[in-house]
Write a protein that holds these residues in place. Structure first.
Motif, PDB file in Angstrom:
ATOM      1  N   GLY A   1       0.820  -1.304   0.062  1.00 35.32           N
ATOM      2  CA  GLY A   1      -0.208  -0.187   0.027  1.00 35.32           C
ATOM      3  C   GLY A   1       0.876   1.302   0.170  1.00 35.32           C
ATOM      4  O   GLY A   1       2.071   1.169  -0.048  1.00 35.32           O
ATOM      5  N   THR A   2       0.071   2.413   0.251  1.00 34.28           N
ATOM      6  CA  THR A   2       0.789   3.544   0.256  1.00 34.28           C
ATOM      7  C   THR A   2       1.432   4.067   1.495  1.00 34.28           C
ATOM      8  O   THR A   2       1.038   3.756   2.359  1.00 34.28           O
ATOM      9  N   CYS A   3       2.779   4.485   1.295  1.00 34.68           N
ATOM     10  CA  CYS A   3       3.379   5.063   2.456  1.00 34.68           C
ATOM     11  C   CYS A   3       2.878   6.553   2.933  1.00 34.68           C
ATOM     12  O   CYS A   3       2.463   7.119   1.953  1.00 34.68           O
ATOM     13  N   VAL A   4       3.054   6.737   4.290  1.00 35.11           N
ATOM     14  CA  VAL A   4       2.491   7.976   4.592  1.00 35.11           C
ATOM     15  C   VAL A   4       3.629   8.793   5.479  1.00 35.11           C
ATOM     16  O   VAL A   4       4.016   8.276   6.481  1.00 35.11           O
ATOM     17  N   ALA A   5       3.880   9.965   5.080  1.00 34.89           N
ATOM     18  CA  ALA A   5       4.513  11.063   6.046  1.00 34.89           C
ATOM     19  C   ALA A   5       3.515  11.387   7.143  1.00 34.89           C
ATOM     20  O   ALA A   5       2.388  12.112   6.833  1.00 34.89           O
ATOM     21  N   LEU A   6       3.876  11.106   8.337  1.00 37.85           N
ATOM     22  CA  LEU A   6       2.688  11.623   9.585  1.00 37.85           C
ATOM     23  C   LEU A   6       3.087  12.604  10.039  1.00 37.85           C
ATOM     24  O   LEU A   6       2.091  13.332  10.792  1.00 37.85           O
TER      25      LEU A   6
ATOM     26  N   LEU B   1      12.084   5.603   1.777  1.00 35.50           N
ATOM     27  CA  LEU B   1      12.484   5.069   2.638  1.00 35.50           C
ATOM     28  C   LEU B   1      12.186   3.296   2.647  1.00 35.50           C
ATOM     29  O   LEU B   1      13.132   2.579   2.837  1.00 35.50           O
ATOM     30  N   ARG B   2      11.015   3.214   2.014  1.00 38.74           N
ATOM     31  CA  ARG B   2      10.693   1.823   2.105  1.00 38.74           C
ATOM     32  C   ARG B   2      11.336   1.167   1.128  1.00 38.74           C
ATOM     33  O   ARG B   2      11.583  -0.151   1.105  1.00 38.74           O
ATOM     34  N   ALA B   3      11.790   1.701  -0.109  1.00 36.20           N
ATOM     35  CA  ALA B   3      12.637   1.214  -1.198  1.00 36.20           C
ATOM     36  C   ALA B   3      13.882   0.876  -0.590  1.00 36.20           C
ATOM     37  O   ALA B   3      14.421  -0.308  -1.131  1.00 36.20           O
ATOM     38  N   VAL B   4      14.421   1.712   0.108  1.00 34.26           N
ATOM     39  CA  VAL B   4      15.880   1.147   0.546  1.00 34.26           C
ATOM     40  C   VAL B   4      15.480   0.042   1.441  1.00 34.26           C
ATOM     41  O   VAL B   4      16.495  -0.831   1.344  1.00 34.26           O
ATOM     42  N   LEU B   5      14.806  -0.292   2.398  1.00 34.70           N
ATOM     43  CA  LEU B   5      14.352  -1.233   2.666  1.00 34.70           C
ATOM     44  C   LEU B   5      13.988  -2.574   1.965  1.00 34.70           C
ATOM     45  O   LEU B   5      14.610  -3.889   2.479  1.00 34.70           O
ATOM     46  N   ALA B   6      13.599  -2.301   1.058  1.00 35.60           N
ATOM     47  CA  ALA B   6      13.033  -3.331   0.196  1.00 35.60           C
ATOM     48  C   ALA B   6      14.499  -4.072  -0.634  1.00 35.60           C
ATOM     49  O   ALA B   6      14.290  -5.145  -1.091  1.00 35.60           O
ATOM     50  N   ARG B   7      15.264  -3.251  -0.760  1.00 37.37           N
ATOM     51  CA  ARG B   7      16.443  -3.696  -1.496  1.00 37.37           C
ATOM     52  C   ARG B   7      17.372  -4.482  -0.573  1.00 37.37           C
ATOM     53  O   ARG B   7      18.452  -5.131  -0.982  1.00 37.37           O
ATOM     54  N   ARG B   8      16.854  -4.707   0.633  1.00 35.95           N
ATOM     55  CA  ARG B   8      17.587  -5.716   1.567  1.00 35.95           C
ATOM     56  C   ARG B   8      17.535  -7.078   0.858  1.00 35.95           C
ATOM     57  O   ARG B   8      16.930  -7.478   0.310  1.00 35.95           O
ATOM     58  N   ARG B   9      18.615  -7.947   1.179  1.00 36.14           N
ATOM     59  CA  ARG B   9      18.480  -9.271   0.979  1.00 36.14           C
ATOM     60  C   ARG B   9      17.244 -10.025   1.405  1.00 36.14           C
ATOM     61  O   ARG B   9      17.105  -9.834   2.448  1.00 36.14           O
ATOM     62  N   PRO B  10      16.561 -10.799   0.400  1.00 39.50           N
ATOM     63  CA  PRO B  10      15.304 -11.248   0.893  1.00 39.50           C
ATOM     64  C   PRO B  10      15.554 -12.193   2.333  1.00 39.50           C
ATOM     65  O   PRO B  10      16.515 -12.861   2.227  1.00 39.50           O
ATOM     66  N   SER B  11      14.483 -12.049   3.184  1.00 37.08           N
ATOM     67  CA  SER B  11      14.659 -12.670   4.318  1.00 37.08           C
ATOM     68  C   SER B  11      13.327 -13.400   4.664  1.00 37.08           C
ATOM     69  O   SER B  11      12.272 -13.133   4.015  1.00 37.08           O
ATOM     70  N   THR B  12      13.207 -14.735   5.143  1.00 35.00           N
ATOM     71  CA  THR B  12      12.039 -15.228   5.613  1.00 35.00           C
ATOM     72  C   THR B  12      11.443 -14.744   6.783  1.00 35.00           C
ATOM     73  O   THR B  12      12.167 -14.089   7.473  1.00 35.00           O
ATOM     74  N   PRO B  13      10.213 -14.837   7.100  1.00 40.82           N
ATOM     75  CA  PRO B  13       9.438 -14.315   8.323  1.00 40.82           C
ATOM     76  C   PRO B  13      10.188 -14.589   9.507  1.00 40.82           C
ATOM     77  O   PRO B  13      10.425 -13.871  10.565  1.00 40.82           O
TER      78      PRO B  13
END
Length: 282
Positions: free
Chosen positions: A166-171, A225-237
């Motif tokens: 979904g959409t990220c929000v600056a609070l 910010l979310r895009a930077v986190l998404a570039r992390r090496r994939p991890s399992t839950p």
């Protein structure tokens, strides 16, 4: 022969270093004091780093819980004020303590957030030798519980909602004017600013991020910010770590120049497994 090792001396004069990271004898800050700090709590984690160009880390963070609520506070010492790191530390600790106490007795989130910011402001004001010698800091607090998330702020430290989908929000909206000069902060020279408050009820899981401008000068947009986190090496839950997420954000700002102190505190919201691992020693 055994015993408690003597504390390290001042890097400049060899004198005694006080608990706030300054030398008792010459008054100079110690570069290694609180240079890198990591903290974790079930479902939350934070990292704060001095960066590459500052002599002292004048950011501070506090992380605690009260029943079903997870509480985070992040403060950024105003560099032009005396002892800004002391102002930030006092504001974070006082704000978090008051939030926890209020939420435990059922105070409404909006009310306790405003009251906690005011308490933090009075505590910072009490540090001043005079209005002209007033430690100062910015302030952002976030709380997350079953009914949603709330944040309060004074200054330009920020809160973001980063959903898994979904959409990220600056609070938050910076209290700043021309040339990004602060228009509100905590300190004896700031009067009695009233915190702005915002609530959000997420439809799904995600992360509440509280951070200082050492991060947002390089990543000002929530989607970035979310895009930077998404570039992390994939991890399992089962091995996902919010602490590693916070480290990634700090690392990005460091690689971009690390011009200021940098703090990122993440609180998980929702039902995804975000188990935490022990923080490394400062």
């Amino acid at each position: 022969m055994t015993g408690t090792p003597a504390p390290p001396g001042c890097v400049l004069c060899g004198g005694t270093v006080a608990p706030d990271g300054y030398c008792w004898d010459c008054g100079e800050p110690q570069p290694a004091y609180r240079s890198h700090i990591e903290t974790t709590l079930t479902g939350a984690a934070g990292v704060s780093d001095r960066g590459k160009r500052r002599g002292v880390n004048a950011d501070a963070m506090a992380l605690t819980s009260a029943g079903a609520w997870t509480i985070g506070v992040v403060c950024d010492g105003v560099s032009m004020s005396p002892r800004p790191e002391r102002a930030a530390r006092v504001a974070a600790d006082v704000g978090a303590a008051h939030l926890g106490a209020g939420l435990r007795v059922g105070t409404l989130p909006e009310t306790v957030l405003v009251d906690a910011a005011a308490r933090a402001g009075r505590a910072v004001s009490a540090l001043a030798a005079s209005v002209d010698e007033a430690p100062a800091c910015t302030y952002v607090a976030g709380i997350a519980g079953p009914e949603g998330i709330w944040c309060a702020w004074i200054g330009d430290s920020r809160a973001y909602w980063l959903p898994d989908d979904g959409t990220c929000v600056a609070l938050t909206e910076d209290d700043s004017g021309r040339h990004d000069a602060l228009t509100a902060w905590l300190g004896a020279d700031a009067g009695e600013p009233v915190a702005s408050v915002r609530s959000h009820r997420p439809p799904g899981p995600g992360r509440l991020l509280l951070c200082t401008d050492g991060l947002t000068r390089h990543l000002p947009e929530a989607e970035g910010l979310r895009a930077v986190l998404a570039r992390r090496r994939p991890s399992t839950p089962s091995d996902h770590s919010l602490l590693e997420d916070a480290r990634v954000l700090i690392g990005y700002a460091m690689n971009a120049g690390g011009q200021d102190n940098i703090t990122a505190l993440l609180i998980h919201v929702g039902d995804t497994d975000h188990r935490e691992f022990p923080a490394s020693a400062p």
